[in-house]
Design an enzyme around this catalytic site. Structure first.
Site, PDB file in Angstrom:
ATOM      1  N   ASP A  78       0.795  -1.229   0.000  1.00 45.95           N
ATOM      2  CA  ASP A  78       0.000   0.000   0.000  1.00 45.95           C
ATOM      3  C   ASP A  78       0.823   1.271   0.000  1.00 45.95           C
ATOM      4  O   ASP A  78       0.442   2.272  -0.583  1.00 45.95           O
ATOM      5  CB  ASP A  78      -0.945   0.017   1.202  1.00 45.95           C
ATOM      6  CG  ASP A  78      -0.212   0.243   2.517  1.00 45.95           C
ATOM      7  OD1 ASP A  78       0.678  -0.554   2.843  1.00 45.95           O
ATOM      8  OD2 ASP A  78      -0.519   1.235   3.209  1.00 45.95           O
ATOM      9  N   ASP A  81       5.634   0.292   3.193  1.00 45.27           N
ATOM     10  CA  ASP A  81       5.803  -0.929   3.961  1.00 45.27           C
ATOM     11  C   ASP A  81       5.663  -2.149   3.054  1.00 45.27           C
ATOM     12  O   ASP A  81       5.511  -2.030   1.850  1.00 45.27           O
ATOM     13  CB  ASP A  81       4.736  -0.979   5.054  1.00 45.27           C
ATOM     14  CG  ASP A  81       3.353  -0.784   4.454  1.00 45.27           C
ATOM     15  OD1 ASP A  81       2.747  -1.766   4.005  1.00 45.27           O
ATOM     16  OD2 ASP A  81       2.882   0.382   4.405  1.00 45.27           O
ATOM     17  N   GLU A 475       5.979   9.641   3.346  1.00 48.08           N
ATOM     18  CA  GLU A 475       5.556   8.309   2.901  1.00 48.08           C
ATOM     19  C   GLU A 475       4.551   8.432   1.765  1.00 48.08           C
ATOM     20  O   GLU A 475       3.606   9.219   1.840  1.00 48.08           O
ATOM     21  CB  GLU A 475       4.930   7.512   4.048  1.00 48.08           C
ATOM     22  CG  GLU A 475       4.628   6.073   3.650  1.00 48.08           C
ATOM     23  CD  GLU A 475       4.187   5.211   4.831  1.00 48.08           C
ATOM     24  OE1 GLU A 475       4.309   3.980   4.728  1.00 48.08           O
ATOM     25  OE2 GLU A 475       3.731   5.769   5.851  1.00 48.08           O
TER      26      GLU A 475
END
Length: 626
Positions: A78, A81, A475
């Site tokens: 996603d 990670d 991120e």
């Protein structure tokens, strides 16, 4: 991975923007589109294909599902990670598909449609695996806790790969409803040129929606390891309406139209006024879709209820523009701001809804009615464009929040794969904790460029720190990119004079009404001389009437009847008056699609097209035998 977002109190639904000629200079939206699609290849899990363009990635997650006795290899990570979370992944596929449904023609014009389709199929192939039985759906592989303890590239993973599922005893209506929406939306995308795959997707969508509706419950009550990362704060009512809306759009089945009307109040579709749209909260998306059904004349006896959906959609639009009773917060630089953690997800999703709603209203020749007054649809598109331009660098810091676009973009992205040297460059194993010591804490640019990734973005005051441990801002996430594809395609193409209430990719979906139809135009076998090693066979596979016109779907089979492989095949197609899928246009001729280099001896390839006339004339211009 993004933690859960706090559910919005009140605000409006955002719908899409649209169609007036604007000065779209300043940014290369075509380049941004290409890069934003490329990002999905960096997020792939499983066996990577030979066509993989992000070369620093390798195969990963090859035993996913094995512990549970099911094949769960594939799909997408996603964010930064190595966990596969089902809810944001399904939402990503829904939004990728919606982008193509609305602006596939524009993507094709920029040469990116085939790449966008591959991005969708990489996701749907996995979602099919994750749904092995009608009432069973796997919603997560791996878990965030063990994953966050390690900093490893996907190719080196040593973390838990346990798979978690929902079933009748452990329901998850939000997860099943979103996955049904993804399958239904993708079935529309593939309907025109891969009907068997589209039918398979629609079958899964039907089953998933029934599962979601019959066994009601929040998925994070069943898959509790998801609560810290993708908690379903909004519950499942919005996903039930969302799934129903996409199933109606994909099937024209009146049951789902009725479901939207009869459950409008009970499930909140006509009650919630939203200022956010994303992987958790779908109301604004539902309201936008239903508004389109109303403007297309599909509401029938439910028009009064659907008008209430549209009012909520316009509440969202007005709030984004700052013309509502409760307006969306903006940074001093003008960016929509909802939260510090990955705020950009709300920017891209809102921009998409504003863009399509603008186009819907332009096609309907209507203005948006805001508390401050009537607003022309061009203002919606202008505001969406301002958000995209901010993202691409027109902001107080002159920073592009798309990695690889422009000259000033984030270099220390919070992403395991991009921050660790490629396994193809240095195959030495990266340990769980060693990755933190060697790579995470390294104050230098990432060794691998995560091209096209849209990071979390600035705070409420336009401040941004390009630091790997600043996960709230650096991120990326797949659901940041998915809605933006459609907006970029729209801005790159400009105003094409099309009617957005008659969607080209949507045209084949309606089931034909069985009456006493006029006979179809004669089926045709294109003559070919014995010296040409390609046999061309055409036939009508379906027909329907839409807005008083009779449409035909033609299937054309090209068969290699020689004993050798054919490369560099060029076809001349004349008397073609509609869209064509399955080939790539090159100048005045058509050639193999990007994924195909040759047609082997004895093999065939199919392409399809739609128009209101007799079959087009198809002939071979040139070829090479090898």
């Amino acid at each position: 991975m993004a933690m859960f977002v706090k559910h919005c109190s009140l605000a409006a639904l955002f719908v899409l923007l649209c169609v007036e000629p604007l000065a779209l200079a300043g940014h290369d939206y075509g380049q941004a589109l290409s890069k934003s699609i490329l990002f999905f290849e960096a997020q792939r899990s499983g066996y990577l294909p030979k066509t993989q363009r992000v070369q620093w990635r390798g195969h990963s997650g090859l035993n996913d599902g094995k512990l549970n006795g099911v094949d769960l290899v594939g799909g997408y990570y996603d964010a930064g990670d190595n966990v596969k979370f089902g809810l944001p992944m399904a939402f990503t596929i829904t939004m990728l598909s919606w982008s193509i449904i609305e602006y596939g023609k524009q993507m094709a014009a920029s040469g990116e449609l085939s790449n966008a389709l591959e991005a969708v199929k990489w996701g749907t192939d996995y979602l099919i695996k994750a749904h092995p039985q009608p009432d069973v759906l796997y919603g997560e592989v791996g878990d965030g806790n063990t994953d966050h303890y390690c900093w490893q590239r996907p190719e080196d993973m040593t973390t838990s790969r346990t798979a978690y599922k929902i079933d009748p005893s452990h329901p998850g209506s939000d997860l099943a409803g979103e996955t049904a929406a993804a399958m239904a939306a993708a079935s529309i995308v593939f309907r025109s040129y891969n009907p068997s795959y589209a039918n398979l997707l629609l079958k899964h969508a039907y089953q998933l929606f029934e599962f979601a509706d019959r066994y009601r419950g929040k998925y994070d009550g069943s898959i509790t390891v998801a609560q810290k990362y993708y908690r379903s704060v909004s519950g499942y009512a919005d996903e039930l309406l969302w799934g129903a809306a996409w199933l109606f759009k994909a099937s024209n089945n009146e049951y789902y139209l009725s479901y939207l009307a009869k459950n409008a109040d009970a499930l909140g579709g006509t009650g919630w006024s939203m200022t956010e749209f994303g992987w958790d909260v779908k109301y604004a998306g539902v309201q936008t879709l239903v508004a389109k059904f109303l403007m297309q004349g599909k509401a029938g006896k439910y028009a009064p209820v659907f008008a209430k959906y549209q009012q909520k959609a316009e509440y969202f639009m007005c709030s984004c523009l700052g013309k509502g009773n409760r307006n969306v917060q903006r940074t001093p630089g003008g960016l929509i701001f909802r939260q510090r953690w990955n705020n950009m997800q709300f920017v891209t999703s809102a921009s998409f809804l504003l863009t399509v709603y603008s186009d819907y209203m332009t096609s309907a020749r209507k203005n948006v009615q805001c508390p401050s007054g009537s607003v022309p649809p061009t203002q919606l598109l202008s505001f969406a464009k301002s958000q995209v331009d901010y993202l691409l660098g027109d902001n107080p810091r002159a920073t592009s929040y798309m990695v690889g676009y422009g000259s000033n973009y984030p270099r220390q992205v919070h992403h395991r794969g991009s921050s660790i040297v490629s396994i193809k460059v240095n195959p030495s194993f990266v340990t769980c904790r060693g990755g933190y010591a060697t790579w995470y804490n390294r104050k230098a640019s990432d060794p691998n460029l995560l091209t096209g990734a849209i990071v979390g973005g600035p705070d409420a005051y336009d401040n941004f720190a390009d630091e790997r441990d600043n996960y709230e801002q650096t991120e990326p996430a797949t659901y940041n990119n998915a809605p933006l594809l459609g907006v970029l395609a729209r801005l790159h193409a400009g105003h094409g004079g099309y009617n957005q209430l008659v969607d080209p990719i949507e045209v084949p979906a309606p089931k034909p009404v069985i009456t006493q139809p006029k006979p179809a135009p004669p089926q045709k076998r294109t003559p070919v001389s014995s010296s040409v090693p390609v046999k061309v066979t055409q036939k009508v596979t379906s027909s329907w009437t839409f807005q008083g016109k009779k449409y035909y779907r033609y299937s054309t089979i090209l068969s290699n009847i020689s004993g050798k492989n054919i490369k560099n095949l060029k076809l001349a197609i004349s008397k073609l008056y509609g869209p064509l899928w399955g080939l790539t246009k090159s100048g005045n001729t058509y050639v193999f699609p990007k994924w195909m280099n040759s047609l082997n001896a004895g093999k065939s390839i199919e392409f399809v097209y739609i128009h209101t006339s007799a079959p087009a004339d198809v002939s071979v211009s040139s070829y090479t035998l090898v």
